[in-house]
Design a protein around this motif. Structure first.
Motif, PDB file in Angstrom:
ATOM      1  N   ALA A  10       0.826  -1.207   0.000  1.00 37.49           N
ATOM      2  CA  ALA A  10       0.000   0.000   0.000  1.00 37.49           C
ATOM      3  C   ALA A  10       0.859   1.255   0.000  1.00 37.49           C
ATOM      4  CB  ALA A  10      -0.930  -0.014   1.209  1.00 37.49           C
ATOM      5  N   ASN A  29      -8.643   3.804 -12.394  1.00 36.74           N
ATOM      6  CA  ASN A  29      -7.760   2.997 -11.553  1.00 36.74           C
ATOM      7  C   ASN A  29      -6.289   3.248 -11.838  1.00 36.74           C
ATOM      8  OD1 ASN A  29      -9.850   1.676 -10.170  1.00 36.74           O
ATOM      9  ND2 ASN A  29     -10.105   0.202 -11.849  1.00 36.74           N
ATOM     10  N   SER A  34      -6.077   7.659  -7.443  1.00 37.14           N
ATOM     11  CA  SER A  34      -6.619   6.357  -7.056  1.00 37.14           C
ATOM     12  C   SER A  34      -5.568   5.531  -6.326  1.00 37.14           C
ATOM     13  CB  SER A  34      -7.115   5.600  -8.292  1.00 37.14           C
ATOM     14  OG  SER A  34      -8.197   6.274  -8.888  1.00 37.14           O
ATOM     15  N   TRP A  35      -4.319   5.619  -6.788  1.00 36.71           N
ATOM     16  CA  TRP A  35      -3.251   4.884  -6.105  1.00 36.71           C
ATOM     17  C   TRP A  35      -3.087   5.387  -4.672  1.00 36.71           C
ATOM     18  CZ3 TRP A  35       0.850   6.109 -10.437  1.00 36.71           C
ATOM     19  CH2 TRP A  35       0.410   5.563 -11.651  1.00 36.71           C
ATOM     20  N   ALA A  38      -5.993   4.182  -2.559  1.00 30.29           N
ATOM     21  CA  ALA A  38      -5.870   2.766  -2.213  1.00 30.29           C
ATOM     22  C   ALA A  38      -4.789   2.556  -1.160  1.00 30.29           C
ATOM     23  CB  ALA A  38      -5.561   1.952  -3.466  1.00 30.29           C
ATOM     24  N   TYR A  41      -5.978   4.080   2.299  1.00 29.87           N
ATOM     25  CA  TYR A  41      -7.080   3.284   2.842  1.00 29.87           C
ATOM     26  C   TYR A  41      -6.546   2.002   3.474  1.00 29.87           C
ATOM     27  CZ  TYR A  41     -11.289   0.407   3.080  1.00 29.87           C
ATOM     28  OH  TYR A  41     -12.302  -0.406   3.516  1.00 29.87           O
ATOM     29  N   ASN A  42      -5.679   1.297   2.770  1.00 30.02           N
ATOM     30  CA  ASN A  42      -5.203   0.008   3.274  1.00 30.02           C
ATOM     31  C   ASN A  42      -4.257   0.160   4.456  1.00 30.02           C
ATOM     32  OD1 ASN A  42      -6.096  -2.501   1.592  1.00 30.02           O
ATOM     33  ND2 ASN A  42      -5.866  -0.838   0.111  1.00 30.02           N
ATOM     34  N   PHE A  97     -11.495   3.364  -1.696  1.00 36.12           N
ATOM     35  CA  PHE A  97     -10.918   2.092  -2.126  1.00 36.12           C
ATOM     36  C   PHE A  97     -12.077   1.142  -2.381  1.00 36.12           C
ATOM     37  CE2 PHE A  97      -9.235  -2.197  -1.086  1.00 36.12           C
ATOM     38  CZ  PHE A  97      -8.304  -2.285  -2.113  1.00 36.12           C
TER      39      PHE A  97
END
Length: 763
Positions: A10, A29, A34-35, A38, A41-42, A97
């Motif tokens: 992540a 994506n 977006s990266w 993600a 979020y993770n 995400f």
């Protein structure tokens, strides 16, 4: 999978978004935003939110997989966080995400992450290395914390006792890894701050109970491990069978080992309970963790306290159908008493283990260290790099059998080395007590002897300046020490009892755990109205220090009437001159200080070496900045800065004072480890004669608050009208007027600048 691999991936995705922030694509994506979403979020999910999360945002809970795998995850996370701090302001933003959107604060500024960084620095060994807890390599430091940009997490490392593979392993961390090179570069602008850990660190959420004799690289250090809850359950395949195990480090040398971590494929070679310093039940201990399931043995830390010469804490656990309570008493910063109370419903054979850093039969200067067999005297001695550890162990009734084994530990990645393990096995029973004295030394060893009786595990120790006796028992019967080391027999009714006299026979220290009485001969030294953990010690010629773990009334032998008795839990006290006894009524668990009259000052009159003009504090980020001014000073030694977060105040730092001065002086102290939930602070001012006075208490909230200062009350002395001023924002305040015993005689709610009128009762 919610573990270090997710965090690494992540953070790499998020860092790619920073580096390639101008990239564009018709596919959402494939867009950097977006990266980043993600990635954040993770990271947020794995660390703080998921049911299998690795830590806890509400307390210091460590990292479930252990220090190494947190370091491994931070290799990518810290550069990502630093980039976010450089390019984005503090604040909360929405990140998506999949189908989930969450509001996440910029991690560079988020105080939750300070819980992780603070945990790593709080458990450091004196030489700057991290203890090899769970699947963690030995000789591991954390220079990457320089990437936080915060000096309180940048600590020096000392390699004076490392050699061979150990030195190569530690140096490689500073030299060979790209991220560490960046950390080293940043550290050049962030000078390592001196170690500042407390003498006793108690972190129940992460399972760390750490005793320290000082903050320098040669200080004595003992780490007892006892974690439970999510920190244990979510460790998965990286938890070892180590519930209640300990590590001992002194004079720059690791002496009692944690076995380390060879590699994931070989983790079972060193991760089993037989490789840790704990009690085995019928030859077995807590199970090692497996993928998806941490070791099932849950532990907990309880009843910890710290006083100037005695510190104490317990770790409780259960495995193999037995319950174990490991009680640790740190005596005068010199040595440790470990009492293990073991019980089960059915009889078992219990084996006490100590893995020392030395190998039997090795030549004197061997890199492995050496072990000297003293089994006939119930002891063994390990020696490495000129530092020795004497371990003397006994059990209930003194009927244990003594032996040794050879076990492996890691010296560097995938490289094992053997050491000698001391094994003490009790006869089969439903319960027993083990009592061990662990003495690190470089010159003269102490003399320790077993004095156990049918119902006690007991020993006596003679070291330069002191004669100590200790015994452990399963019940609360008043029993006597049978050592014969003191002119009169010591009797006590605690489950762990300790008494120390000076070489001249004068009282030095005592401790009773879950007890009410200790006497020497037929003379009571201490009595309590309720069972409690109680410590009492003579700290100097004019000062005593005490502690009780609950509200109780203590009756203590004292040769003269005290000048002051002070402590947050002290409700009242009285002195009986005929019996030479001090009675202290405690309304809650508390440490307390008893000051005898100082030469030139009659009893009941304490010198006032410092006129404190004001004292206040405020939050600066996650830290708390305290400041104060003195109007004048006379024979002042300095200020102990004390913090209260639960039941009692503890000293967290020291600021030396000007000494003698008729002009104003300014002082400041930064609490970099301030709890996020808020705390109370006060100053304990100490003069050169040993007398102490206390400042008003300052409250610091959980979030940034405006500075509040109590300004001098006028006039002094006051008769019927007292003007009190509080500097700060407009608000109502409550003023209390206390008498000399701390009782409230007047309370009034008013605006910040007010007059408090008090009309004393007429005779």
């Amino acid at each position: 999978v919610k573990n270090n691999h997710t965090l690494m991936t992540a953070a790499a995705l998020g860092l790619a978004a920073v580096v390639l922030n101008e990239a564009s694509s018709a596919d959402a994506n494939q867009q950097p935003s977006s990266w980043a979403g993600a990635g954040l979020y993770n990271i947020d999910n794995v660390l703080w939110r998921d049911a299998q999360r690795q830590s806890d945002s509400t307390q210091v809970a460590g990292y479930a997989e252990g220090p190494y795998y947190l370091k491994y995850a931070l290799l990518n996370c810290l550069p990502f966080f630093r980039a976010l701090g450089n390019f984005l302001p503090d604040g909360t933003q929405a990140y998506t995400f999949g189908a989930t959107t969450r509001s996440i604060r910029n991690p560079y500024f988020d105080p939750k992450y300070a819980l992780l960084y603070g945990w790593l620095t709080a458990i450091l060994m004196p030489d700057g290395r991290l203890p090899a807890l769970e699947d963690s390599y030995v000789d591991m430091g954390m220079p990457e914390l320089a990437l936080t940009g915060k000096t309180q997490y940048v600590k020096p490392m000392y390699f004076s006792k490392l050699s061979g593979t150990g030195l190569a392993s530690a140096v490689a961390q500073l030299r060979d890894v790209t991220v560490d090179m960046r950390a080293a570069w940043l550290a050049a602008a962030l000078a390592p701050t001196p170690p500042s850990a407390a003498a006793l660190t108690v972190l129940p959420g992460s399972g760390n109970l750490v005793f320290r004799a000082g903050t320098d690289s040669l200080a004595t250090y003992l780490h007892v491990y006892g974690r439970g809850g999510l920190a244990q359950a979510n460790a998965g395949g990286h938890s070892q069978g180590n519930a209640s195990s300990f590590i001992l480090h002194a004079q720059g040398q690791l002496l009692a080992l944690d076995p380390g971590y060879l590699s994931y494929d070989r983790r079972a070679e060193v991760g089993q309970a037989t490789n840790h310093n704990l009690v085995l039940v019928d030859g077995a201990g807590p199970a090692i963790g497996t993928p998806g399931a941490g070791s099932p043995a849950m532990s907990g830390i309880q009843h910890a306290f710290q006083t100037p010469q005695l510190s104490y804490g317990e770790v409780t656990t259960a495995y193999q159908q037995a319950s174990i309570t490991r009680k640790t008493l740190f005596v005068r910063g010199a040595y440790f008493l470990l009492a293990d109370a073991v019980s089960a419903a059915a009889p078992h054979t219990y084996t006490w283990q100590l893995h020392g850093y030395g190998l039997a039969g090795a030549p004197a200067a061997a890199a492995t260290g050496t072990f000297a067999d003293g089994l006939a005297a119930h002891e063994g001695t390990w020696q490495k790099n000129g530092v020795s550890l004497l371990a003397h162990i006994t059990s209930t009734g003194g009927g244990a059998t003594y032996g040794t084994a050879t076990n492996p530990h890691e010296t560097t990645y995938n490289t094992p080395e053997n050491h000698t393990t001391l094994l003490v096995q009790s006869p089969s029973a439903t319960q027993t007590q083990f009592l061990a004295a662990l003495y690190p030394y470089t010159t003269q060893p102490p003399q320790v002897a077993t004095t156990s009786q049918a119902a006690t595990a007991a020993l006596a120790a003679t070291s330069p300046g002191f004669v100590d006796v200790a015994f452990a028992q399963a019940d609360s019967v008043l029993r006597a020490d049978a050592s014969g080391q003191l002119p009169q027999v010591v009797s006590a009714d605690g489950q762990l009892n300790f008494y120390s006299a000076t070489a001249d026979g004068d009282f030095a220290q005592l401790f009773v755990q879950a007890g009410t009485a200790l006497q020497v001969g037929v003379s009571p030294v201490l009595r309590a109205s309720r069972r409690a953990d109680i410590s009492w010690q003579r700290t100097s010629a004019s000062r005593y220090d005490g502690y009780a773990s609950r509200a109780t009334t203590l009756t203590i032998n004292l040769p003269e009437s005290p000048a002051t008795v002070a402590g947050s839990g002290v409700a009242s006290y009285a002195y009986d001159a005929d019996r030479q006894q001090l009675q202290v009524v405690l309304r809650a668990a508390s440490t307390f200080e008893v000051q005898l009259p100082v030469a030139g000052h009659p009893a009941g009159v304490s010198p006032l070496p410092v006129v404190l003009a004001d004292f206040g504090g405020q939050r600066v980020g996650a830290a708390v900045q305290l400041s104060w001014h003195t109007a004048s000073e006379q024979h002042s030694l300095g200020f102990a800065v004390q913090r209260q977060t639960t039941a009692d105040f503890e000293t967290i730092g020291w600021v030396a004072s000007a000494g003698d001065s008729a002009r104003q002086h300014s002082y400041a102290f930064r609490d970099a480890a301030a709890p996020a939930t808020g705390a109370y602070y006060r100053l304990r001012q100490l003069d050169q004669g040993g007398a102490a006075t206390y400042s008003p208490v300052v409250a610091i909230g959980a979030t940034a608050v405006a500075e509040a200062r109590l300004l001098p009350a006028l006039p002094q002395p006051a008769h019927d009208l007292l003007h009190v001023r509080v500097a700060g924002p407009e608000a109502n305040v409550t003023l209390q007027l206390l008498d000399g015993l701390g009782r409230v005689v007047r309370q009034q709610r008013c605006q910040q600048q007010a007059a408090l009128a008090h009309h004393p009762a007429q005779p």
